[in-house]
Design an enzyme around this catalytic site. Structure first.
Site, mmCIF file in Angstrom:
data_model
loop_
_atom_site.group_PDB
_atom_site.id
_atom_site.type_symbol
_atom_site.label_atom_id
_atom_site.label_comp_id
_atom_site.label_asym_id
_atom_site.label_seq_id
_atom_site.Cartn_x
_atom_site.Cartn_y
_atom_site.Cartn_z
ATOM 1 N N GLY A 193 7.139 -36.894 21.348
ATOM 2 C CA GLY A 193 6.740 -37.835 22.405
ATOM 3 C C GLY A 193 7.826 -38.857 22.658
ATOM 4 O O GLY A 193 8.309 -39.026 23.801
ATOM 5 N N ASP B 46 5.672 -34.043 10.666
ATOM 6 C CA ASP B 46 5.143 -32.742 11.106
ATOM 7 C C ASP B 46 6.198 -31.637 11.141
ATOM 8 O O ASP B 46 5.852 -30.463 11.194
ATOM 9 C CB ASP B 46 4.527 -32.849 12.508
ATOM 10 C CG ASP B 46 3.471 -33.937 12.612
ATOM 11 O OD1 ASP B 46 2.918 -34.315 11.561
ATOM 12 O OD2 ASP B 46 3.221 -34.417 13.733
ATOM 13 N N ARG C 239 -0.380 -32.159 13.135
ATOM 14 C CA ARG C 239 -0.709 -31.951 14.548
ATOM 15 C C ARG C 239 -0.840 -30.461 14.885
ATOM 16 O O ARG C 239 -1.594 -29.783 14.221
ATOM 17 C CB ARG C 239 0.311 -32.648 15.432
ATOM 18 C CG ARG C 239 -0.391 -33.438 16.529
ATOM 19 C CD ARG C 239 0.581 -34.018 17.488
ATOM 20 N NE ARG C 239 1.040 -35.332 17.134
ATOM 21 C CZ ARG C 239 0.345 -36.459 17.292
ATOM 22 N NH1 ARG C 239 -0.856 -36.419 17.792
ATOM 23 N NH2 ARG C 239 0.853 -37.624 16.961
ATOM 24 N N ARG D 276 2.053 -40.286 5.138
ATOM 25 C CA ARG D 276 3.108 -41.021 5.857
ATOM 26 C C ARG D 276 3.696 -42.153 5.027
ATOM 27 O O ARG D 276 4.653 -42.809 5.451
ATOM 28 C CB ARG D 276 2.551 -41.578 7.167
ATOM 29 C CG ARG D 276 2.041 -40.499 8.113
ATOM 30 C CD ARG D 276 2.401 -40.763 9.540
ATOM 31 N NE ARG D 276 1.901 -42.003 10.060
ATOM 32 C CZ ARG D 276 1.091 -42.108 11.119
ATOM 33 N NH1 ARG D 276 0.654 -41.021 11.722
ATOM 34 N NH2 ARG D 276 0.726 -43.271 11.560
HETATM 35 O O1 F6P Z 1 2.884 -37.079 14.174
HETATM 36 C C1 F6P Z 1 2.625 -37.636 12.929
HETATM 37 C C2 F6P Z 1 1.139 -37.729 12.692
HETATM 38 O O2 F6P Z 1 0.938 -38.271 11.405
HETATM 39 C C3 F6P Z 1 0.380 -36.410 12.879
HETATM 40 O O3 F6P Z 1 0.518 -35.555 11.781
HETATM 41 C C4 F6P Z 1 -1.016 -36.901 13.140
HETATM 42 O O4 F6P Z 1 -1.784 -36.010 13.906
HETATM 43 C C5 F6P Z 1 -0.788 -38.168 13.921
HETATM 44 O O5 F6P Z 1 0.530 -38.619 13.629
HETATM 45 C C6 F6P Z 1 -1.776 -39.256 13.604
HETATM 46 O O6 F6P Z 1 -1.504 -40.365 14.371
HETATM 47 P P1 F6P Z 1 -2.331 -41.722 14.230
HETATM 48 O O7 F6P Z 1 -1.783 -42.446 13.039
HETATM 49 O O8 F6P Z 1 -2.059 -42.446 15.488
HETATM 50 O O9 F6P Z 1 -3.758 -41.371 14.065
#
Ligand code: F6P
Length: 370
Positions: free
Chosen positions: A128, A151, A195, A297
Site C-alpha cells: 500500500g 507478510d 494478509r 509485529r
Molecule cells: O501487513 C502487516 C499486517 O500485520 C498484516 O499481516 C495484517 O493483516 C495487518 O497488518 C493488520 O493490520 P492492523 O494492525 O491495522 O490490524
C-alpha cells in the site's frame, strides 16, 4: 524537485503496519544522508505529519540527527509513528452534507513537500505505502521505496525486513505450544497474520513442525484436515498443531473479514476460531485457538532483519545520490538492487503451490487440507 537538482534535504516516513527493522532502516538512512552533508527530516505517522500538521503540536515533521537515531537499531516499532489509515489517494474526507468520502489528496501532498523544501523522500512501507510512493514519484517527487512487511508479500525482492523476525517468533510459539498440546492431548489451532499470503504460516509451520498448515494459496477442505488429525491419532500421536494463515479460506468459501473501513485495507481475522469449531466437531477432540496477531509485529529484529534493514537504508541513500527515483531497493542476494516501484507493487508475491517449501512440507507429511 527535478531529477538532477542537487539534494540538500530529504524526508523519511514509515507507513502501514509497523515491522521489526523500521528503526534500523531509519538509522542507516539518516547517518548515510548526514554523511553526505544532507539534512534529514522525519514525517510523523505516514504522511499525516504533512497532511494534518495541526494534529502534531510538537511538529508534523522534525529534523533527524545522529542523536535522534542513536541506540535504535534493535528496537521494534518506529520512532516516526505509522498509520494505515492515511492513504492520500483516498483520504477520508467529510463532505458538505456531513457524509464521509474518499478524496485524492496526492497533489496537495506533493505541494507540501515543496513548501518544506524537501528534495526527496525515502518511503518505508508495504504494498500500500509503496503504491502511494509510486504515485508521488509520478507527480515529480524524488522517491526511493524500502520494502517493509512481516507478510513478505512484495514482488521483486527476495525478502522484506520484518518477515524473518515474525517467522522466528511464530516458530518459537509453536515450539512452546507442543508441550501443552501433548500434555492435554489437544489440537492447537494457531492463527498467524500475513494478509493474503501464506508465507508466515508456511515457514513457521514447517520450522515449528506443525501437522497441518492452511494458507490462502491452497483453499482447504476441513474434512481433509480432520482426516489428517485422525490419522495421527491412529499412529499414536494424540495431539496436533494446525497453523492457519489469517487469509486462509475453505474451498468454495470466503476469507474471514473483521471490518471494512474508509481509507484502509480490510481487516482479516477469525479463521482460527472457525477452524477450531469445525475440527472439534469432526474429530471429537478438544481443540483450542491461539491468535498470535500483533505479537508477530513486536520485539527486536533478528540479525537477518537488522542487517537487511541497515543495508536497505544505506542503499536508499546511495540510490538518491546516483540520481535515481521511483525505485524500490530490493534484495537479490548477494546484492541489493533497484527495481521500479511500478513493478514491485503491481501484484502481490504469494506462495507458489509448487514451491520447494510446499514440496518439503508434503514430504514431511504436513497436511494442507487439499
Ligand atoms: O501487513 C502487516 C499486517 O500485520 C498484516 O499481516 C495484517 O493483516 C495487518 O497488518 C493488520 O493490520 P492492523 O494492525 O491495522 O490490524
Amino acid at each position: 524537485m527535478g531529477k538532477n537538482k542537487k539534494i540538500k534535504r530529504i524526508a523519511i516516513n514509515t507507513g502501514g503496519g509497523d515491522a521489526p527493522g523500521l528503526n534500523a532502516v531509519i538509522r542507516a538512512t539518516v547517518i548515510s544522508a548526514l554523511n553526505r552533508g544532507w539534512e534529514v527530516y522525519g514525517i510523523r505517522e505516514g504522511y499525516n505529519g504533512l497532511m494534518k500538521p495541526e494534529d502534531y503540536p510538537e511538529g508534523g515533521i522534525f529534523p533527524l540527527t545522529r542523536a535522534s537515531v542513536r541506540g535504535i537499531t534493535h528496537l521494534g516499532g518506529t520512532i516516526l509513528g505509522t498509520t494505515n489509515k492515511g492513504d492520500p489517494r483516498k483520504y477520508p474526507t467529510r463532505g458538505r452534507d456531513g457524509k464521509w468520502f474518499e478524496k485524492d489528496r496526492t497533489s496537495e501532498l506533493v505541494a507540501a513537500f515543496r513548501r518544506h523544501r524537501l528534495d526527496a523522500l525515502v518511503a518505508l512501507g508495504g504494498d500500500g505505502s509503496l503504491s502511494i510512493a509510486n504515485v508521488l514519484a509520478g507527480k515529480g517527487l524524488r522517491v526511493i521505496g524500502v520494502p517493509k512487511t512481516i507478510d513478505n508479500d512484495l514482488k521483486k525482492t527476495v525478502a522484506t525486513f520484518g518477515f524473518d523476525t515474525a517467522v522466528s517468533f511464530a516458530t518459537d510459539c509453536l515450539d512452546r505450544l507442543h508441550s501443552t498440546a501433548e500434555a492435554h492431548r489437544r489440537i492447537m489451532v494457531v492463527e498467524v497474520m500475513g494478509r493474503y499470503a501464506g508465507w508466515i504460516a508456511l515457514n513457521s509451520g514447517i520450522s515449528g513442525t506443525a501437522d497441518a498448515i492452511l494458507i490462502p494459496e491452497i483453499p482447504y477442505d476441513i474434512n481433509k484436515v480432520a482426516g489428517a488429525m485422525k490419522y495421527l491419532e491412529s499412529k499414536g500421536k494424540y495431539f496436533g498443531i494446525v497453523v492457519v494463515a489469517e487469509g486462509a479460506r475453505p474451498k468454495g468459501g470466503k476469507v474471514c473479514v473483521i471490518s471494512r473501513e474508509l481509507g484502509r485495507q480490510e481487516k482479516l481475522g477469525g479463521i482460527g476460531e472457525q477452524v477450531r469449531l469445525e475440527l472439534q466437531a469432526l474429530t471429537g477432540r478438544e481443540c483450542r485457538t491461539v491468535v498470535l496477531g500483533h505479537l508477530l509485529r513486536g520485539g527486536s529484529p533478528t540479525t537477518f532483519d537488522r542487517l537487511l534493514s541497515l543495508r536497505f537504508g544505506a542503499a536508499a541513500v546511495r540510490a538518491l545520490a546516483e540520481g535515481r527515483s521511483g525505485v524500490m531497493v530490493a534484495l537479490d542476494p548477494p546484492k541489493v538492487r533497484y527495481v521500479p516501484l511500478e513493478q514491485a507493487t503491481k501484484r502481490l508475491k504469494t506462495v507458489p503451490p509448487d514451491c520447494d517449501s510446499i514440496l518439503t512440507a508434503r514430504s514431511l507429511g504436513i497436511s494442507f487440507g487439499d
